[in-house]
Motif scaffolding. Structure first.
Motif, PDB file in Angstrom:
ATOM      1  N   SER A   2       0.750  -1.070  -0.015  1.00 24.15           N
ATOM      2  CA  SER A   2      -0.036   0.023   0.041  1.00 24.15           C
ATOM      3  C   SER A   2       0.772   1.362   0.008  1.00 24.15           C
ATOM      4  O   SER A   2       1.981   1.297   0.470  1.00 24.15           O
ATOM      5  CB  SER A   2      -0.936  -0.131   1.082  1.00 24.15           C
ATOM      6  N   ASN A   6      -2.328   5.019   2.580  1.00 24.75           N
ATOM      7  CA  ASN A   6      -3.027   3.949   2.959  1.00 24.75           C
ATOM      8  C   ASN A   6      -2.632   3.253   3.933  1.00 24.75           C
ATOM      9  O   ASN A   6      -3.444   2.790   5.056  1.00 24.75           O
ATOM     10  CB  ASN A   6      -3.203   3.304   1.609  1.00 24.75           C
ATOM     11  N   GLU A   7      -1.173   3.009   4.296  1.00 20.11           N
ATOM     12  CA  GLU A   7      -0.549   2.150   5.235  1.00 20.11           C
ATOM     13  C   GLU A   7      -1.023   2.952   6.570  1.00 20.11           C
ATOM     14  O   GLU A   7      -1.446   2.104   7.338  1.00 20.11           O
ATOM     15  CB  GLU A   7       0.849   2.110   4.945  1.00 20.11           C
ATOM     16  N   LEU A  10      -4.356   2.220   7.453  1.00 19.87           N
ATOM     17  CA  LEU A  10      -4.508   0.931   7.996  1.00 19.87           C
ATOM     18  C   LEU A  10      -4.044   0.580   9.424  1.00 19.87           C
ATOM     19  O   LEU A  10      -4.551  -0.025  10.130  1.00 19.87           O
ATOM     20  CB  LEU A  10      -3.775  -0.111   7.057  1.00 19.87           C
ATOM     21  N   ARG A  13      -6.462   1.930  11.725  1.00 21.93           N
ATOM     22  CA  ARG A  13      -7.783   0.975  12.027  1.00 21.93           C
ATOM     23  C   ARG A  13      -6.973  -0.348  12.704  1.00 21.93           C
ATOM     24  O   ARG A  13      -7.951  -0.876  13.364  1.00 21.93           O
ATOM     25  CB  ARG A  13      -8.229   0.616  10.523  1.00 21.93           C
ATOM     26  N   ALA A  14      -5.988  -0.825  12.398  1.00 24.81           N
ATOM     27  CA  ALA A  14      -5.636  -1.946  13.066  1.00 24.81           C
ATOM     28  C   ALA A  14      -5.577  -2.016  14.603  1.00 24.81           C
ATOM     29  O   ALA A  14      -5.459  -2.875  15.354  1.00 24.81           O
ATOM     30  CB  ALA A  14      -4.075  -2.269  12.546  1.00 24.81           C
ATOM     31  N   ALA A  20      -8.005  -5.430  10.167  1.00 27.61           N
ATOM     32  CA  ALA A  20      -7.046  -4.345   9.702  1.00 27.61           C
ATOM     33  C   ALA A  20      -5.780  -4.848  10.024  1.00 27.61           C
ATOM     34  O   ALA A  20      -4.607  -4.748   8.970  1.00 27.61           O
ATOM     35  CB  ALA A  20      -7.392  -3.126  10.105  1.00 27.61           C
ATOM     36  N   GLN A  23      -4.355  -7.373   7.450  1.00 26.94           N
ATOM     37  CA  GLN A  23      -4.092  -6.927   6.525  1.00 26.94           C
ATOM     38  C   GLN A  23      -2.264  -6.536   6.437  1.00 26.94           C
ATOM     39  O   GLN A  23      -1.551  -6.659   5.689  1.00 26.94           O
ATOM     40  CB  GLN A  23      -4.860  -5.774   6.021  1.00 26.94           C
TER      41      GLN A  23
END
Length: 205
Positions: A2, A6-7, A10, A13-14, A20, A23
């Motif tokens: 990503s 985006n990372e 992420l 969210r993780a 997440a 991912q």
């Protein structure tokens, strides 16, 4: 992989979403596994430690803070600590995965190391095995994981300048070790084929 934006989203969210985090796991599991494998030289131990690394990462990610270094450096730091504990608990000396050293990626900044690698793998392997653990780890991070000096410093808890100095001393030690043990005999001309890194176990069962 990503994009950085985006990372970052992420990662946030993780902190509250296991999917997440899953991912993130998929993004980094092969890199972390390879690092652990090169540090242990054993598939079963590498798989076991990799699982523990991500369990610990999932536990601590709510407290993760972006300090300007890649997220991967945070994961490598966890891996570094767990592998160090593993070596201490098992009273084992640092290991290098012998069969895979010819696939280490050596860039243009290390022509001497590249020449030694191509001229006689076995001599170089022996010299690397005799290095202290921190110097072996430096070579793995630099030539297998292809990390920058700054990233390596963050993982090993040293400044970028200290890593540069350690790297220089490591190359000198390798050269001196090989000269002392094998004399100054002329080595055959190195092949023109460049050594490229290949994941030792890209398809794990």
């Amino acid at each position: 992989m990503s994009s950085p934006i985006n990372e970052k989203a992420l990662i946030e969210r993780a902190k509250v979403d296991k999917d997440a985090f899953g991912q993130l796991y998929e993004l980094y599991v092969d890199r972390i596994y390879n690092y652990v494998y090169y540090r242990t030289g054993n598939v079963a131990d590498a798989e076991d430690l990799t699982a523990k690394i991500f369990v610990r990462a999932m536990k601590h990610i709510p407290r993760y803070q972006d300090k300007g270094v890649p997220f991967s450096a945070w994961l490598y730091r966890i891996a570094h600590n767990l592998v160090a504990n593993w070596h201490r608990d098992n009273s084992r000396r640092q290991m290098v995965a012998l069969d895979d050293i010819t696939h280490w990626h050596v860039g243009d900044e290390s022509p001497e190391f590249a020449t030694q690698l191509l001229e006689d793998k076995n001599l170089l392997l022996g010299a690397i095995r005799r290095l202290p653990a921190d110097r072996q780890e430096l070579l793995i991070l630099k030539f297998v994981e292809r990390l920058s000096n700054a990233e390596i410093g963050d993982i090993m808890g040293r400044s970028e300048g200290a890593i540069k100095s350690l790297y220089h001393r490591t190359l000198l030690s390798l050269r001196e070790d090989m000269r002392e043990r094998h004399g100054n005999e002329s080595a055959p001309a190195p092949s023109r084929r460049k050594s490229l890194f290949r994941r030792p176990f890209s398809s794990r069962q």
